[in-house]
Design an enzyme around this catalytic site. Structure first.
Site, PDB file in Angstrom:
ATOM      1  CB  ILE A  22      45.764 -10.006  -5.828  1.00 32.33           C
ATOM      2  CG1 ILE A  22      46.396 -11.157  -6.603  1.00 32.33           C
ATOM      3  CG2 ILE A  22      44.289 -10.218  -5.635  1.00 32.33           C
ATOM      4  CD1 ILE A  22      46.330 -12.481  -5.847  1.00 32.33           C
ATOM      5  CG  HIS A  23      48.626  -4.554  -4.902  1.00 27.29           C
ATOM      6  ND1 HIS A  23      47.352  -4.320  -5.339  1.00 27.29           N
ATOM      7  CD2 HIS A  23      48.947  -3.496  -4.117  1.00 27.29           C
ATOM      8  CE1 HIS A  23      46.926  -3.167  -4.854  1.00 27.29           C
ATOM      9  NE2 HIS A  23      47.870  -2.645  -4.104  1.00 27.29           N
TER      10      HIS A  23
END
Ligand code: UD1
Length: 389
Positions: free
Chosen positions: A228-229
């Protein structure tokens, strides 16, 4: 006939997988008899948005991308800073280079900045991976896609849903060509190499300092992988904490969790003081950003992928790996279960994540390959560009 001069732009990690096959297609064309009358001169520009070895250089080496002719060294910053600096630097480059075509890829800040300047300077722009729409203007990438597509002279789409999106927006049909998914070219070319990589070796060699590998725990009964980013998942403490708690309380009860951590996410986890509790969990393997082949190997072996990335939704779809996309929308609806793919949108609320997770834990998924995701998209892109003038 004169040679065709193409200037192509990369800036951030997801661009590198897309430019690699395009450059190979150019090399193949230039060494074929077809090119006796007209060669392609290719100039690669890196804006330098991603600059860490693991976010940039390693992809160039691994995917055989030649050194860029220029690196604009834009680096990190706010959107205005990144886009503004790219525009200022790229204006000089384009005035100097005078290409026949500027090729931009995907939806990162480099894509937007360079397409705007190319058009303002009167050059033709070709957008590879045109027409994707999440219809969510809070995503910086959606703004980048809309502006780039509006300005492009040639829009090369990965699927027919994307072509339809462009037609609905009033883009003349003559500018749109359905060519398939260029990232799948790299995926196809990398599958064999990735399958030969040893998973434990990847985990051992990429461990983030402070994270330990629990050698007593086997990966044989499966593991969940997560990446996730997106700002929507990592920039607010209450959202990121909820995701972390789900991973630590639910996922690691049953599975090992393999987590290559994006630099932005690492920064946020530290800032919100969530890092300590993740590191303490013996069933979490925290990794530095992985190379393309390493990440593909991790994906191939995963029971479930949890992600907010765009490319992973597509790779999981082709591999038949259940993919829980931690977003409320996707610009890649062709990968969704309702369209035959393995992708389920779960957003970032606990209830929806838990329901979907419990569903995919128990089910088998089938691989699904949308039309023209066949490993030959880059050749079609080049062919279409060369037919234009
Ligand atoms: C960018 C793209 C996104 C893509 C993602 C893949 C835009 C608008 N977004 O987001 O679409 O999915 O790349 O990674 O272009 N950082 C480093 N080293 C690097 C690069 C970044 O440490 O080499 C850190 C910096 O602190 C930076 C943060 O990561 O502030 C975010 O990087 P940035 O390039 O702004 O956007 P991404 O979130 O990576």
């Amino acid at each position: 006939m004169q040679n065709c001069k193409i200037l192509s732009i990369v800036g951030a990690r997801p661009n590198f997988m897309k430019i690699a096959p395009f450059i190979k297609a150019i090399e193949k064309y230039n060494s074929s008899p077809q090119s006796s009358k007209r060669k392609v001169e290719h100039i690669l520009i890196h804006t330098g948005q991603h600059y860490d070895v693991r976010m940039s250089e390693s992809f160039f080496k691994e995917l055989g991308i030649p050194e860029p002719a220029m690196n604009l060294e834009i680096g990190s910053g706010s959107h205005a800073e990144q886009i503004g600096s790219t525009m200022i630097a790229f204006e000089k480059v384009i005035k100097d280079q005078k290409p026949d075509w500027v090729v931009v890829l995907g939806d990162v800040n480099a894509t937007l900045a360079c397409s705007v300047i190319a058009k303002k300077e009167g050059y033709k722009v070709c957008h590879i991976e045109a027409g994707l729409r999440s219809y969510d203007l809070s995503m910086p990438e959606e703004i980048n896609r809309i502006v780039t597509d509006r300005l492009s002279d040639l829009l090369l789409t990965p699927d027919l849903i994307s072509s339809e999106n462009l037609i609905k927006e009033g883009i003349p049909q003559g500018k749109i060509r359905f060519v398939g998914n260029i990232m799948i070219d790299t995926f196809e070319a990398s599958l064999h190499k990735a399958s030969t990589l040893d998973l434990w070796q990847i985990l051992k060699s990429s461990l983030i300092e402070g994270s330990k590998l629990n050698i007593n725990k086997s990966l044989d009964n499966g593991y969940v992988a997560i990446t996730i980013h997106r700002p929507s998942n990592v920039d607010k403490k209450e959202i990121l904490e909820q995701i972390v708690d789900f991973l630590l309380q639910e996922v690691t009860k049953e599975f090992m969790l393999v987590w290559p951590v994006h630099p932005r996410t690492l920064k946020q986890l530290n800032m919100f003081r969530l890092w300590e509790k993740i590191v303490k969990n013996k069933n979490v393997v925290l990794l530095e950003p992985l190379s393309y082949h390493e990440m593909l190997r991790v994906t191939m072996g995963a029971r479930i992928m949890m992600t907010d990335s765009g490319g992973l939704q597509e790779e999981c779809c082709v591999l038949g790996i259940p993919c829980l996309t931690m977003r409320n929308n996707t610009e890649r609806p062709i990968t969704l279960t309702e369209n035959g793919g393995s992708n389920i949108l779960v957003g970032n609320k606990l209830e929806a994540i838990t329901t979907a997770y419990n569903f995919v834990r128990l089910c088998e998924c089938k691989p699904s390959r949308p039309a023209l995701w066949d490993g030959h998209t880059a050749e079609r892109c080049l062919e279409v560009i060369l037919k234009q003038d």
